[in-house]
Design a protein around this motif. Structure first.
Motif: not given
Length: 93
Positions: A29-42
């Motif tokens: 679950i943590l891995g999925d959340l990191l993949d979904e949320n830690l994306v380059d804003y720009e």
């Protein structure tokens, strides 16, 4: 070591299965959340080596990530303690 001792030790390890599966589940679950949320804003894909990446999280996303990563840490620490107890019959130092 007697047969009874071996059976008790085996039962101690079998009792850990739920905890092993729990920490593995929360880690996924943590891995999925990191993949979904830690994306380059720009949104840029072409960056120079060492360039900064900007990530924007709202308070709900941050709270969820914080909860899950702390849950994984707690579960892993407890699993280590319980494993040492099952394996060696003593509390973790």
């Amino acid at each position: 070591m007697t047969t009874t001792d071996l059976k008790e030790r085996l039962n101690s390890f079998e009792d850990l299965e739920m905890y092993v599966r729990g920490v593995a589940c929360m880690a996924r679950i943590l891995g999925d959340l990191l993949d979904e949320n830690l994306v380059d804003y720009e949104g840029g894909t072409l960056r120079e080596a060492g360039a900064n990446v900007r990530i924007v999280l709202n308070s709900g996303q941050m709270d969820m990530l914080r909860f899950v990563w702390n849950d994984v840490i707690d579960r892993a620490i407890n699993l280590e303690r319980d494993f040492l107890q099952a394996a060696y019959g003593k509390e973790a130092a």
